[in-house]
Scaffold this motif. Structure first.
Motif, PDB file in Angstrom:
ATOM      1  N   TYR A  23       0.795  -1.217   0.000  1.00 48.79           N
ATOM      2  CA  TYR A  23       0.000   0.000   0.000  1.00 48.79           C
ATOM      3  C   TYR A  23       0.835   1.278   0.000  1.00 48.79           C
ATOM      4  N   GLY A  24       2.149   1.143  -0.179  1.00 55.03           N
ATOM      5  CA  GLY A  24       3.010   2.312  -0.335  1.00 55.03           C
ATOM      6  C   GLY A  24       3.053   3.227   0.874  1.00 55.03           C
ATOM      7  N   ARG A  41      -7.982   3.803  -0.932  1.00 54.71           N
ATOM      8  CA  ARG A  41      -8.241   4.967  -1.790  1.00 54.71           C
ATOM      9  C   ARG A  41      -6.963   5.755  -2.067  1.00 54.71           C
ATOM     10  N   SER A  42      -6.088   5.847  -1.070  1.00 57.58           N
ATOM     11  CA  SER A  42      -4.876   6.661  -1.218  1.00 57.58           C
ATOM     12  C   SER A  42      -3.970   6.163  -2.335  1.00 57.58           C
ATOM     13  N   LEU A  43      -4.044   4.877  -2.661  1.00 58.55           N
ATOM     14  CA  LEU A  43      -3.251   4.354  -3.776  1.00 58.55           C
ATOM     15  C   LEU A  43      -3.632   5.013  -5.094  1.00 58.55           C
ATOM     16  N   TRP A  44      -4.865   5.466  -5.194  1.00 60.77           N
ATOM     17  CA  TRP A  44      -5.389   6.005  -6.441  1.00 60.77           C
ATOM     18  C   TRP A  44      -5.340   7.527  -6.490  1.00 60.77           C
ATOM     19  N   THR A  45      -4.894   8.184  -5.418  1.00 64.40           N
ATOM     20  CA  THR A  45      -4.933   9.640  -5.323  1.00 64.40           C
ATOM     21  C   THR A  45      -4.208  10.330  -6.468  1.00 64.40           C
ATOM     22  N   ASP A  46      -3.031   9.865  -6.818  1.00 66.20           N
ATOM     23  CA  ASP A  46      -2.242  10.506  -7.866  1.00 66.20           C
ATOM     24  C   ASP A  46      -2.499   9.914  -9.240  1.00 66.20           C
ATOM     25  N   ARG A  47      -3.530   9.095  -9.328  1.00 61.18           N
ATOM     26  CA  ARG A  47      -3.840   8.437 -10.593  1.00 61.18           C
ATOM     27  C   ARG A  47      -5.220   8.887 -11.060  1.00 61.18           C
ATOM     28  N   ASP A  48      -5.606   8.401 -12.185  1.00 60.26           N
ATOM     29  CA  ASP A  48      -6.915   8.697 -12.736  1.00 60.26           C
ATOM     30  C   ASP A  48      -7.989   8.182 -11.782  1.00 60.26           C
ATOM     31  N   GLU A  49      -8.758   9.085 -11.185  1.00 59.30           N
ATOM     32  CA  GLU A  49      -9.799   8.687 -10.237  1.00 59.30           C
ATOM     33  C   GLU A  49     -10.805   7.730 -10.864  1.00 59.30           C
ATOM     34  N   LEU A  57     -15.271   0.267  -5.297  1.00 55.34           N
ATOM     35  CA  LEU A  57     -15.426   0.763  -3.942  1.00 55.34           C
ATOM     36  C   LEU A  57     -16.587   0.055  -3.249  1.00 55.34           C
ATOM     37  N   GLU A  58     -17.659  -0.168  -3.965  1.00 55.78           N
ATOM     38  CA  GLU A  58     -18.786  -0.927  -3.412  1.00 55.78           C
ATOM     39  C   GLU A  58     -18.352  -2.339  -3.038  1.00 55.78           C
ATOM     40  N   THR A  59     -17.539  -2.962  -3.874  1.00 54.69           N
ATOM     41  CA  THR A  59     -17.019  -4.299  -3.580  1.00 54.69           C
ATOM     42  C   THR A  59     -16.275  -4.288  -2.255  1.00 54.69           C
ATOM     43  N   LEU A  60     -15.430  -3.311  -2.059  1.00 55.41           N
ATOM     44  CA  LEU A  60     -14.676  -3.203  -0.815  1.00 55.41           C
ATOM     45  C   LEU A  60     -15.610  -3.076   0.377  1.00 55.41           C
ATOM     46  N   LEU A  61     -16.505  -2.123   0.324  1.00 54.07           N
ATOM     47  CA  LEU A  61     -17.369  -1.853   1.467  1.00 54.07           C
ATOM     48  C   LEU A  61     -18.364  -2.974   1.727  1.00 54.07           C
ATOM     49  N   ASP A  62     -18.941  -3.528   0.687  1.00 58.20           N
ATOM     50  CA  ASP A  62     -19.924  -4.602   0.854  1.00 58.20           C
ATOM     51  C   ASP A  62     -19.304  -5.888   1.382  1.00 58.20           C
ATOM     52  N   ASN A  63     -18.162  -6.263   0.842  1.00 57.87           N
ATOM     53  CA  ASN A  63     -17.576  -7.558   1.180  1.00 57.87           C
ATOM     54  C   ASN A  63     -16.857  -7.593   2.515  1.00 57.87           C
ATOM     55  N   LEU A  64     -16.506  -6.459   3.061  1.00 57.97           N
ATOM     56  CA  LEU A  64     -15.863  -6.465   4.370  1.00 57.97           C
ATOM     57  C   LEU A  64     -16.813  -6.955   5.457  1.00 57.97           C
ATOM     58  N   PHE A  71     -12.492 -11.837  -1.429  1.00 58.13           N
ATOM     59  CA  PHE A  71     -12.848 -11.056  -2.613  1.00 58.13           C
ATOM     60  C   PHE A  71     -11.599 -10.349  -3.097  1.00 58.13           C
ATOM     61  N   GLU A  72     -11.622  -9.882  -4.332  1.00 57.44           N
ATOM     62  CA  GLU A  72     -10.448  -9.254  -4.924  1.00 57.44           C
ATOM     63  C   GLU A  72     -10.687  -7.776  -5.182  1.00 57.44           C
ATOM     64  N   LEU A  73      -9.630  -7.003  -4.998  1.00 61.06           N
ATOM     65  CA  LEU A  73      -9.639  -5.570  -5.288  1.00 61.06           C
ATOM     66  C   LEU A  73      -8.478  -5.259  -6.213  1.00 61.06           C
ATOM     67  N   GLN A  74      -8.712  -4.381  -7.139  1.00 66.15           N
ATOM     68  CA  GLN A  74      -7.646  -3.964  -8.042  1.00 66.15           C
ATOM     69  C   GLN A  74      -6.781  -2.910  -7.357  1.00 66.15           C
ATOM     70  N   LEU A  75      -5.483  -3.015  -7.578  1.00 67.00           N
ATOM     71  CA  LEU A  75      -4.523  -2.011  -7.159  1.00 67.00           C
ATOM     72  C   LEU A  75      -3.966  -1.365  -8.425  1.00 67.00           C
ATOM     73  N   PRO A  76      -3.364  -0.185  -8.311  1.00 70.28           N
ATOM     74  CA  PRO A  76      -2.755   0.430  -9.493  1.00 70.28           C
ATOM     75  C   PRO A  76      -1.718  -0.488 -10.136  1.00 70.28           C
ATOM     76  N   ALA A  77      -1.387  -0.187 -11.365  1.00 68.96           N
ATOM     77  CA  ALA A  77      -0.378  -0.925 -12.136  1.00 68.96           C
ATOM     78  C   ALA A  77      -0.803  -2.360 -12.387  1.00 68.96           C
ATOM     79  N   ASP A  78      -2.091  -2.541 -12.594  1.00 65.55           N
ATOM     80  CA  ASP A  78      -2.651  -3.849 -12.939  1.00 65.55           C
ATOM     81  C   ASP A  78      -2.274  -4.927 -11.925  1.00 65.55           C
TER      82      ASP A  78
END
Length: 88
Positions: A23-24, A41-49, A57-64, A71-78
């Protein structure tokens, strides 16, 4: 594997060194007391929102909410991360 302990309100209580790298973050202490959603969310701050879409984001909040259901979440850089919540 990146590991964390998150309180019932979504606040990070502990993270390991691999989580810090994934998570840098500056260090583990930088995550303590911060909501997991905010760290993600902070991973995406300097990238295309638009890259962090509303459905993701719904996946994150719902599945927790589901104990043990991965469940899987995408991070920057594929990159992708598999999240498994264990409710206490």
């Amino acid at each position: 594997d990146g590991l964390s302990i998150v309180s019932a309100d979504g606040t990070l209580q502990w993270v390991n060194a691999r989580f810090v790298v994934m998570y840098g973050l500056r260090n583990a202490e930088a995550a303590i007391g911060v909501r997991f959603e905010s760290v993600h969310r902070s991973l995406w701050t300097d990238r295309d929102e638009a890259s962090m879409s509303a459905p993701q984001l719904e996946t994150l909040l719902d599945n927790l909410r589901f104990d043990g259901a991965p469940f899987e979440l995408q991070l920057p850089a594929d990159r992708w991360v598999r999240v498994t919540a264990r409710l206490a």
